[in-house]
Design an enzyme around this catalytic site. Structure first.
Site, PDB file in Angstrom:
ATOM      1  N   ASP A   4       2.389   3.235   7.388  1.00  0.00           N
ATOM      2  CA  ASP A   4       1.142   2.505   7.593  1.00  0.00           C
ATOM      3  C   ASP A   4       1.296   1.078   7.058  1.00  0.00           C
ATOM      4  OD1 ASP A   4      -2.140   3.243   7.899  1.00  0.00           O
ATOM      5  OD2 ASP A   4      -1.550   1.415   6.846  1.00  0.00           O
ATOM      6  N   ASP A  19       0.822  -1.214   0.000  1.00  0.00           N
ATOM      7  CA  ASP A  19       0.000   0.000   0.000  1.00  0.00           C
ATOM      8  C   ASP A  19       0.858   1.267   0.000  1.00  0.00           C
ATOM      9  OD1 ASP A  19      -2.898   1.097   1.998  1.00  0.00           O
ATOM     10  OD2 ASP A  19      -2.254   1.505  -0.063  1.00  0.00           O
ATOM     11  N   ARG A  37      -0.614   9.009   0.837  1.00  0.00           N
ATOM     12  CA  ARG A  37      -1.426   9.114   2.066  1.00  0.00           C
ATOM     13  C   ARG A  37      -0.838   8.327   3.224  1.00  0.00           C
ATOM     14  NH1 ARG A  37      -3.955   5.993  -1.550  1.00  0.00           N
ATOM     15  NH2 ARG A  37      -3.879   3.753  -1.085  1.00  0.00           N
ATOM     16  N   ASN A  38      -0.012   7.324   2.905  1.00  0.00           N
ATOM     17  CA  ASN A  38       0.541   6.455   3.951  1.00  0.00           C
ATOM     18  C   ASN A  38       1.945   6.852   4.370  1.00  0.00           C
ATOM     19  OD1 ASN A  38      -1.740   4.879   4.115  1.00  0.00           O
ATOM     20  ND2 ASN A  38      -1.085   3.547   2.440  1.00  0.00           N
TER      21      ASN A  38
HETATM   22  C1  LIG Z   1      -1.424  21.780  10.247  1.00  0.00           C
HETATM   23  N1  LIG Z   1      -1.045  20.383  10.258  1.00  0.00           N
HETATM   24  C2  LIG Z   1      -2.225  19.513  10.503  1.00  0.00           C
HETATM   25  C3  LIG Z   1      -1.853  18.040  10.477  1.00  0.00           C
HETATM   26  N2  LIG Z   1      -0.761  17.781  11.424  1.00  0.00           N
HETATM   27  C4  LIG Z   1      -0.487  16.428  11.705  1.00  0.00           C
HETATM   28  C5  LIG Z   1      -1.384  15.423  11.348  1.00  0.00           C
HETATM   29  C6  LIG Z   1      -1.131  14.089  11.674  1.00  0.00           C
HETATM   30  C7  LIG Z   1       0.040  13.739  12.364  1.00  0.00           C
HETATM   31  C8  LIG Z   1       0.306  12.308  12.693  1.00  0.00           C
HETATM   32  O1  LIG Z   1      -0.608  11.484  12.619  1.00  0.00           O
HETATM   33  N3  LIG Z   1       1.585  11.968  13.059  1.00  0.00           N
HETATM   34  C9  LIG Z   1       2.052  10.707  13.362  1.00  0.00           C
HETATM   35  N4  LIG Z   1       3.254  10.548  13.959  1.00  0.00           N
HETATM   36  N5  LIG Z   1       3.466   9.214  14.122  1.00  0.00           N
HETATM   37  C10 LIG Z   1       2.411   8.535  13.641  1.00  0.00           C
HETATM   38  C11 LIG Z   1       1.515   9.430  13.170  1.00  0.00           C
HETATM   39  C12 LIG Z   1       0.416   8.730  12.634  1.00  0.00           C
HETATM   40  N6  LIG Z   1       0.629   7.397  12.753  1.00  0.00           N
HETATM   41  C13 LIG Z   1      -0.155   6.361  12.289  1.00  0.00           C
HETATM   42  O2  LIG Z   1       0.181   5.206  12.433  1.00  0.00           O
HETATM   43  C14 LIG Z   1      -1.426   6.700  11.526  1.00  0.00           C
HETATM   44  O3  LIG Z   1      -2.218   5.532  11.363  1.00  0.00           O
HETATM   45  C15 LIG Z   1      -1.099   7.239  10.152  1.00  0.00           C
HETATM   46  C16 LIG Z   1      -0.209   6.540   9.325  1.00  0.00           C
HETATM   47  C17 LIG Z   1       0.062   7.072   8.036  1.00  0.00           C
HETATM   48  C18 LIG Z   1      -0.547   8.270   7.618  1.00  0.00           C
HETATM   49  C19 LIG Z   1      -1.431   8.949   8.476  1.00  0.00           C
HETATM   50  C20 LIG Z   1      -1.706   8.420   9.743  1.00  0.00           C
HETATM   51  C21 LIG Z   1       1.921   7.170  13.450  1.00  0.00           C
HETATM   52  C22 LIG Z   1       0.946  14.731  12.706  1.00  0.00           C
HETATM   53  C23 LIG Z   1       0.687  16.075  12.383  1.00  0.00           C
HETATM   54  C24 LIG Z   1       0.421  18.665  11.257  1.00  0.00           C
HETATM   55  C25 LIG Z   1      -0.002  20.130  11.256  1.00  0.00           C
END
Ligand SMILES: CN1CCN(c2ccc(C(=O)Nc3n[nH]c4c3C=[N+](C(=O)[C@H](O)c3ccccc3)C4)cc2)CC1
Length: 292
Positions: free
Chosen positions: A155, A134, A138-139
C-alpha cells in the site's frame, strides 16, 4: 479483463479478483487483483489513484506488490495488480493465534520469515531512496496463508500523499498512523528512511504479538506523550530478547542511531540461526480459568 469477486473494501474503492489476459486472443488468463476508483470520484481522487499506480510501477522486488497496469479510458477506472491471495498480514496473524481447540499453527520461524520478507522490501526501498511512511502489518499482503507464504508491501497511499504535498488534506492528524511514527515525524514532520525503520520496529512488535494493536487502549495523543517522554512498547509475551533488542534499536530517539535495513537484516539472520529463538514458544492462548 473479467472481474470475478470482491476481495475487500480498499481505502479508495473496491478491490476485486479478476482474470487478466495479456492480449485479447491469448488463451492464458492470469488471476489478478483489480483496484477500482468509485465512479463519483473527484479529479483529485483520480490523480491520487494514478499517482499511487505510478509509484508502484517503479518497483521491481519480490517483497513489493507487483504493478501490472492501469485502465483509465473508461469507467470504472482501475489498476491491475499482482493477486496476493492470502489477505493482509494483520488479519492473518490474528486468525493464526492458538485457540483452545487448535494448537498454534505457526512457529517462531514462520513469524521471523514474515518479518524478514518485509525487511527485504524495506531495504529495496531504502536503496532506492524511497520513504514509504506507512509500514504496518495492515499494509502487507500474503501470497498465501499456507506454508511457503511470501509477505509483500502493498500500500503506497501515504507516500503518494506526500507527492501531492498537502499531507494534512485528509482532516489533519486524524489520518496519521501515529502509533507507527517516531517523535521527529509526528512532532516536526521530519520523514527519512529512519522513519520507516521505526515503523518496521512496530511491525516486528505486531508480528510477535500476533496482531495486537500497539499501545493497546491508548489514544494517539497519549502515545505521542508517552513516546516523546521515552516510553516504548513492552516486549510481546514470550518474545525472545534478541528480537526485542532489534525493536528497541529501531526505536532510538535519535534517528541516526537507528540501524539501516541492511544491518537489521543481518541481525535478523543471526536470530534465524539462534536455536533459543527458533524454539521459543508462541504467545500461548491462556485458557479462561475453569468454571468449577
Ligand atoms: C479467508 N480469507 C479472507 C481474506 N482473503 C483476502 C483478502 C484480501 C485480498 C486482497 O486484497 N489481495 C490483493 N492482492 N493484490 C492486491 C490486493 C489488495 N491490494 C491493494 O492494493 C489494497 O489496497 C490493499 C493493500 C494492502 C492491504 C490490503 C489491501 C492489491 C486477498 C485475499 C483471503 C481469504
Amino acid at each position: 479483463m473479467i472481474f470475478c469477486r470482491a476481495l475487500g473494501q480498499g481505502a479508495f474503492g473496491e478491490v476485486y479478483q479478476g482474470l487478466y489476459r495479456h492480449r485479447a486472443g491469448d488463451a492464458v488468463e492470469m488471476p489478478v487483483a483489480v483496484k477500482t476508483l468509485p465512479h463519483l470520484s473527484t479529479s483529485q481522487a483520480e490523480t491520487d489513484f494514478l499517482m499511487e499506480a505510478l509509484i508502484m510501477s517503479k518497483f521491481k522486488h519480490p517483497n513489493i506488490v507487483h504493478f501490472i497496469g492501469v485502465c483509465f479510458d473508461q469507467h470504472p477506472r482501475f489498476i491491475v495488480i499482482e493477486l496476493l491471495a492470502g489477505g493482509d498480514l494483520k488479519t492473518f496473524l490474528r486468525e493464526a493465534r492458538p485457540k483452545p481447540d487448535r494448537a498454534a499453527s505457526l512457529t517462531m520461524k514462520d513469524l521471523l520469515s514474515c518479518i524478514v520478507d518485509v525487511a527485504k522490501g524495506c531495504k529495496y526501498m531504502e536503496e532506492n531512496r524511497f520513504i514509504h511512511r506507512d509500514i504496518a502489518a495492515r499494509n502487507c499482503l500474503l501470497t498465501t496463508k499456507g506454508p511457503g507464504r511470501v509477505v509483500k508491501i502493498a500500500d503506497f497511499g501515504m507516500a503518494r500523499d506526500i507527492y501531492r504535498a498537502d499531507y494534512y488534506r485528509k482532516g489533519g492528524k486524524a489520518m496519521l498512523p501515529i502509533k507507527w511514527m517516531p517523535p521527529e515525524a509526528f512532532l516536526d514532520g521530519i520523514f527519512t528512511t529512519k522513519t520507516d525503520v521505526w515503523s518496521f520496529g512496530v511491525l516486528m512488535w505486531e508480528v510477535l504479538s500476533m496482531g495486537y494493536m500497539p499501545y493497546t487502549g491508548c489514544a494517539n495523543r497519549e502515545v505521542m506523550q508517552l513516546v516523546t517522554n521515552g516510553g516504548r512498547l513492552a516486549p510481546p509475551t514470550n518474545c525472545p530478547p534478541q528480537l526485542y533488542a532489534i525493536m528497541t534499536q529501531c526505536w532510538q530517539p535519535n534517528p541516526e542511531e537507528r540501524p539501516g535495513f541492511g544491518l537489521i537484516l543481518e541481525r535478523l539472520g543471526y536470530c534465524m540461526q539462534d536455536p533459543d529463538v527458533k524454539r521459543a514458544p508462541l504467545p500461548v492462548y491462556t485458557k479462561p480459568p475453569s468454571s468449577e
